[in-house]
Design a protein around this motif. Structure first.
Motif, PDB file in Angstrom:
ATOM      1  N   THR A  54      -4.885  -4.588  -7.581  1.00 15.47           N
ATOM      2  CA  THR A  54      -3.512  -5.000  -7.835  1.00 15.47           C
ATOM      3  C   THR A  54      -2.622  -3.773  -7.691  1.00 15.47           C
ATOM      4  O   THR A  54      -2.842  -2.765  -8.358  1.00 15.47           O
ATOM      5  N   VAL A  55      -1.658  -3.866  -6.779  1.00 17.94           N
ATOM      6  CA  VAL A  55      -0.771  -2.752  -6.460  1.00 17.94           C
ATOM      7  C   VAL A  55       0.627  -3.110  -6.954  1.00 17.94           C
ATOM      8  O   VAL A  55       1.191  -4.114  -6.535  1.00 17.94           O
ATOM      9  N   ARG A  56       1.142  -2.288  -7.846  1.00 13.48           N
ATOM     10  CA  ARG A  56       2.474  -2.527  -8.411  1.00 13.48           C
ATOM     11  C   ARG A  56       3.428  -1.437  -7.950  1.00 13.48           C
ATOM     12  O   ARG A  56       3.083  -0.265  -7.958  1.00 13.48           O
ATOM     13  N   SER A  57       4.626  -1.875  -7.547  1.00 11.60           N
ATOM     14  CA  SER A  57       5.631  -0.910  -7.124  1.00 11.60           C
ATOM     15  C   SER A  57       7.012  -1.515  -7.343  1.00 11.60           C
ATOM     16  O   SER A  57       7.136  -2.684  -7.714  1.00 11.60           O
ATOM     17  N   ALA A  58       8.019  -0.723  -7.102  1.00  7.07           N
ATOM     18  CA  ALA A  58       9.402  -1.197  -7.177  1.00  7.07           C
ATOM     19  C   ALA A  58      10.151  -0.621  -5.989  1.00  7.07           C
ATOM     20  O   ALA A  58      10.045   0.569  -5.697  1.00  7.07           O
ATOM     21  N   VAL A 117       0.861  -1.170   0.000  1.00 10.17           N
ATOM     22  CA  VAL A 117       0.000   0.000   0.000  1.00 10.17           C
ATOM     23  C   VAL A 117       0.897   1.219   0.000  1.00 10.17           C
ATOM     24  O   VAL A 117       1.555   1.508   0.985  1.00 10.17           O
ATOM     25  N   PRO A 118       0.966   1.900  -1.133  1.00 11.31           N
ATOM     26  CA  PRO A 118       1.862   3.044  -1.229  1.00 11.31           C
ATOM     27  C   PRO A 118       1.353   4.194  -0.374  1.00 11.31           C
ATOM     28  O   PRO A 118       0.188   4.232   0.005  1.00 11.31           O
ATOM     29  N   GLU A 140      -2.153  13.627  -8.430  1.00 17.63           N
ATOM     30  CA  GLU A 140      -2.130  12.291  -9.020  1.00 17.63           C
ATOM     31  C   GLU A 140      -3.531  11.674  -9.005  1.00 17.63           C
ATOM     32  O   GLU A 140      -4.228  11.697  -8.000  1.00 17.63           O
ATOM     33  N   ALA A 141      -3.936  11.098 -10.136  1.00 16.05           N
ATOM     34  CA  ALA A 141      -5.246  10.451 -10.230  1.00 16.05           C
ATOM     35  C   ALA A 141      -5.248   9.205  -9.361  1.00 16.05           C
ATOM     36  O   ALA A 141      -4.239   8.514  -9.244  1.00 16.05           O
ATOM     37  N   ARG A 164      -7.103   4.969  -0.751  1.00 16.39           N
ATOM     38  CA  ARG A 164      -7.043   5.346  -2.163  1.00 16.39           C
ATOM     39  C   ARG A 164      -5.762   4.768  -2.725  1.00 16.39           C
ATOM     40  O   ARG A 164      -4.757   4.653  -2.036  1.00 16.39           O
ATOM     41  N   PHE A 165      -5.812   4.397  -4.000  1.00 16.68           N
ATOM     42  CA  PHE A 165      -4.658   3.824  -4.670  1.00 16.68           C
ATOM     43  C   PHE A 165      -4.327   4.669  -5.887  1.00 16.68           C
ATOM     44  O   PHE A 165      -5.222   5.007  -6.655  1.00 16.68           O
ATOM     45  N   PRO A 166      -3.040   5.013  -6.123  1.00 17.40           N
ATOM     46  CA  PRO A 166      -2.680   5.773  -7.320  1.00 17.40           C
ATOM     47  C   PRO A 166      -3.066   5.001  -8.583  1.00 17.40           C
ATOM     48  O   PRO A 166      -2.716   3.837  -8.741  1.00 17.40           O
ATOM     49  N   ALA A 167      -3.795   5.633  -9.469  1.00 15.92           N
ATOM     50  CA  ALA A 167      -4.302   4.971 -10.677  1.00 15.92           C
ATOM     51  C   ALA A 167      -3.186   4.553 -11.634  1.00 15.92           C
ATOM     52  O   ALA A 167      -3.307   3.541 -12.322  1.00 15.92           O
ATOM     53  N   ALA A 168      -2.098   5.302 -11.679  1.00 16.21           N
ATOM     54  CA  ALA A 168      -1.039   5.020 -12.638  1.00 16.21           C
ATOM     55  C   ALA A 168      -0.362   3.673 -12.397  1.00 16.21           C
ATOM     56  O   ALA A 168       0.128   3.040 -13.324  1.00 16.21           O
ATOM     57  N   ARG A 169      -0.330   3.199 -11.136  1.00 20.76           N
ATOM     58  CA  ARG A 169       0.394   1.964 -10.826  1.00 20.76           C
ATOM     59  C   ARG A 169      -0.508   0.799 -10.427  1.00 20.76           C
ATOM     60  O   ARG A 169      -0.023  -0.276 -10.116  1.00 20.76           O
ATOM     61  N   ASN A 170      -1.804   1.015 -10.391  1.00 25.33           N
ATOM     62  CA  ASN A 170      -2.697   0.020  -9.821  1.00 25.33           C
ATOM     63  C   ASN A 170      -3.973  -0.117 -10.638  1.00 25.33           C
ATOM     64  O   ASN A 170      -4.296   0.727 -11.453  1.00 25.33           O
ATOM     65  N   ARG A 171      -4.715  -1.212 -10.363  1.00 19.90           N
ATOM     66  CA  ARG A 171      -5.996  -1.392 -11.041  1.00 19.90           C
ATOM     67  C   ARG A 171      -6.946  -2.115 -10.099  1.00 19.90           C
ATOM     68  O   ARG A 171      -6.526  -2.786  -9.163  1.00 19.90           O
ATOM     69  N   ILE A 172      -8.240  -1.978 -10.377  1.00 17.30           N
ATOM     70  CA  ILE A 172      -9.263  -2.673  -9.607  1.00 17.30           C
ATOM     71  C   ILE A 172     -10.217  -3.344 -10.597  1.00 17.30           C
ATOM     72  O   ILE A 172     -10.657  -2.706 -11.556  1.00 17.30           O
ATOM     73  N   VAL A 173     -10.472  -4.641 -10.386  1.00 17.63           N
ATOM     74  CA  VAL A 173     -11.356  -5.413 -11.256  1.00 17.63           C
ATOM     75  C   VAL A 173     -12.203  -6.353 -10.404  1.00 17.63           C
ATOM     76  O   VAL A 173     -11.839  -6.681  -9.277  1.00 17.63           O
ATOM     77  N   ALA A 174     -13.317  -6.810 -10.961  1.00 14.94           N
ATOM     78  CA  ALA A 174     -14.132  -7.824 -10.295  1.00 14.94           C
ATOM     79  C   ALA A 174     -13.395  -9.152 -10.362  1.00 14.94           C
ATOM     80  O   ALA A 174     -12.802  -9.496 -11.387  1.00 14.94           O
ATOM     81  N   SER A 175     -13.429  -9.912  -9.266  1.00 12.63           N
ATOM     82  CA  SER A 175     -12.741 -11.195  -9.210  1.00 12.63           C
ATOM     83  C   SER A 175     -13.434 -12.082  -8.176  1.00 12.63           C
ATOM     84  O   SER A 175     -14.601 -11.850  -7.861  1.00 12.63           O
TER      85      SER A 175
END
Length: 185
Positions: free
Chosen positions: A138-142, A17-18, A25-26, A112-123
């Motif tokens: 899904t949260v992506r970072s480095a 969680v960033p 940032e969106a 809230r999650f930054p839109a540029a690095r993450n996504r939300i979908v039904a699963s």
């Protein structure tokens, strides 16, 4: 800030969680509104999470809502070993977990999650309580040049922390947190 990280990630170490994004940032809207979170967590709500981390013994973290008001809530947490025995605060700290009581505002917990690095979908996710339709964030970072991906499954019909969080670093699962029980009023 620690309560927010506990709530949103429910995993150790506290990755995935960033920090709050810059104002410009969106962001992705949180899975639940403040009103939904408040309604779903009256005093007496109890959650148990199983925490599995690479090269460490499994733990359980138990949360109980001890106070709730319009602005926020108070949660008492205890950490237990695989047999259910409670760990001392010092033992819990050694596993990067925290025992005790903490307060958080509902607005903090909605996340809230930054839109540029993450996504939300039904699963969907299978956990000890059954199969649930979820919102998968899904949260992506480095970090230090290493690719980290955390998947947070929020039950669509049960506002609150994720049912399942899996964190991978460079494709290797380093932690998995699973909600094993939810009870209360």
């Amino acid at each position: 800030m620690l309560p927010v990280l506990l709530w949103l990630s429910a995993c150790a170490p506290r990755v995935g969680v960033p920090p709050a994004p810059a104002a410009a940032e969106a962001t992705i809207a949180p899975p639940f509104t403040v009103a939904q979170l408040r309604a779903a967590h009256p005093v007496g709500t109890h959650l148990r999470f199983r925490i599995e981390r690479y090269n460490q013994p499994p733990l359980e973290e138990w949360w109980t809502w001890t106070a709730v008001d319009e602005a926020g809530c108070t949660i008492t947490s205890t950490v237990h070993d695989a047999t259910g025995a409670a760990l001392t605060a010092e033992q819990a700290t050694a596993f990067q977990r925290r025992t005790g009581t903490w307060r958080a505002e509902w607005t903090e917990l909605s996340g809230r999650f930054p839109a540029a690095r993450n996504r939300i979908v039904a699963s969907w996710a299978d956990v000890p309580g059954g199969r649930f339709d979820t919102w998968l964030v899904t949260v992506r970072s480095a970090t230090d040049g290493r690719r980290t991906v955390s998947e947070h499954h929020y039950a669509q019909a049960m506002p609150g922390p994720p049912l399942l969080v899996t964190t991978e670093v460079e494709g290797i699962v380093v932690s998995r947190t699973t909600m094993v029980k939810r009870s209360g009023p």
